[in-house]
Write an enzyme that holds these catalytic residues in place. Structure first.
Site, PDB file in Angstrom:
ATOM      1  N   SER A 215       1.086  -0.493  -7.886  1.00  0.00           N
ATOM      2  CA  SER A 215      -0.412  -0.465  -8.172  1.00  0.00           C
ATOM      3  C   SER A 215      -0.659   1.219  -8.165  1.00  0.00           C
ATOM      4  CB  SER A 215      -1.135  -1.135  -7.191  1.00  0.00           C
ATOM      5  OG  SER A 215      -2.355  -0.780  -7.053  1.00  0.00           O
ATOM      6  N   TYR A 230      -2.542  -4.327   1.832  1.00  0.00           N
ATOM      7  CA  TYR A 230      -2.239  -4.017   0.235  1.00  0.00           C
ATOM      8  C   TYR A 230      -1.906  -2.915  -0.272  1.00  0.00           C
ATOM      9  CZ  TYR A 230      -2.755  -4.363  -4.829  1.00  0.00           C
ATOM     10  OH  TYR A 230      -2.605  -4.379  -6.260  1.00  0.00           O
ATOM     11  N   LYS A 234       2.395  -2.106  -1.665  1.00  0.00           N
ATOM     12  CA  LYS A 234       2.279  -1.524  -3.030  1.00  0.00           C
ATOM     13  C   LYS A 234       3.265  -0.137  -2.904  1.00  0.00           C
ATOM     14  CE  LYS A 234       0.814  -4.821  -5.646  1.00  0.00           C
ATOM     15  NZ  LYS A 234       1.750  -5.457  -6.351  1.00  0.00           N
TER      16      LYS A 234
END
Length: 326
Positions: A215, A230, A234
């Site tokens: 991402s 998160y 990533k």
């Protein structure tokens, strides 16, 4: 906005993972095994003689596509492929000539349904051998079983995309530990298990291409929503791709990373319908002034998975409308 914006949507996103299936005997559905195959043409992929349908070759020739971008003759596998970006990757492969594909997802019935839906509107649907497989990517054993079914069915695997993942929004102080662990088990460990099992099957066959989906959050800190675990996960996936690329470079296995920006998936659209200000914020922070559409990733994923990127490994492609450059 609520710090639990995406957490409320978790039941939908978490289904984009994979769950083990009790039996390996159902790798190919009755509908797929009973299809009549057209005569296949010989082709060499990574030094291995394979065959694919002449109708796919004719289509590619008529459209004057650079041959290296063709996915014809390649056996592909996509985790999290029943919906969202994973499903868009499957669609991109089929549109680029792939006729042999495994859609891996948490629930096998949903993966199988996505497989049937993918070829429903194709003119020569009998040319395609697409199966759905249930798998929990956070379980190493489940991932091993999924790959075993694919190799037992197709004989090999050439291009793999690790797309399964979840996202939640809690402040750092409020984030429950069990949910942090679950996010890492899926997003980080799941990507590693998928890549490792793919390489184990690719190396004896001469190599292949692995794409880990990270991402733009691997490079920047998203605002206004809090999502520290998160973002860190990533970033781990991005560096994992680079590290595995070095480890397997001389063995013919390429590992690259695709990092999307804010994409208008069905789930994201549902969430933003209840928070229009958040959508405006995200768009205002993106130089191109809009969020991406899932199909905006099609070219990048085909490039990374195909022979067009054959001298590329350990790299990241960001498709983020310019978000990370300012």
């Amino acid at each position: 906005m609520s710090t639990r914006l995406f957490a409320r949507a978790l039941p939908s996103t978490s289904r984009a993972l994979c769950l083990p299936h009790a039996s390996t005997s159902s790798a190919v559905s009755r509908t797929s095994t009973s299809r009549i195959r057209l005569p296949l043409q010989p082709h060499s992929v990574l030094g291995v003689s394979v065959r694919y349908n002449s109708s796919v070759i004719d289509k590619a020739r008529k459209e004057k596509i650079l041959p290296e971008f063709s996915m014809a003759g390649k056996v592909c596998l996509v985790t999290g492929g029943a919906r969202g970006l994973g499903n868009e990757f499957c669609r991109a492969f089929v549109q680029s000539g792939c006729t042999t594909l495994a859609i891996v997802d948490l629930k096998e019935d949903e993966a199988s349904e996505a497989a049937q839906e993918l070829i429903k509107h194709e003119m020569n649907a009998e040319d395609y051998n697409i199966i759905g497989i249930g798998c929990d990517v956070s379980s190493e054993l489940s991932v091993q079983q999924a790959f075993r079914r694919v190799v037992d069915t197709y004989g090999r695997v050439d291009s793999v995309v690790a797309s399964a993942g979840i996202v939640e929004n809690y402040s750092a102080f409020d984030y429950p530990f069990d949910r942090i662990k679950r996010l890492y088990d899926i997003n980080v460990h799941g990507a590693f298990f998928t890549a490792r099992e793919a390489a184990r099957h690719m190396i004896p066959m001469g190599g292949g291409s692995i794409v880990l989906v990270a991402s733009m959050s691997a490079n920047i800190v998203n605002i206004p929503q809090p999502q520290t675990p998160y973002n860190a996960a990533k970033a781990a996936v991005k560096h994992m791709a680079a590290s595995l690329a070095v480890e397997w470079a001389k063995k013919g296995v390429r590992v690259n990373c695709l990092s999307p920006g804010y994409m208008l998936t069905k789930l994201t659209k549902t969430i933003l319908a209840h928070d229009t200000e958040l959508k405006k914020t995200w768009e205002s922070l993106t130089p191109m002034g809009r969020m991406g559409n899932p199909e905006d990733l099609a070219g990048a994923i085909v490039f990374l998975a195909s022979d067009a990127s054959r001298f590329m490994t350990g790299s990241e492609i960001r498709v983020d409308g310019g978000y990370c450059i300012i």
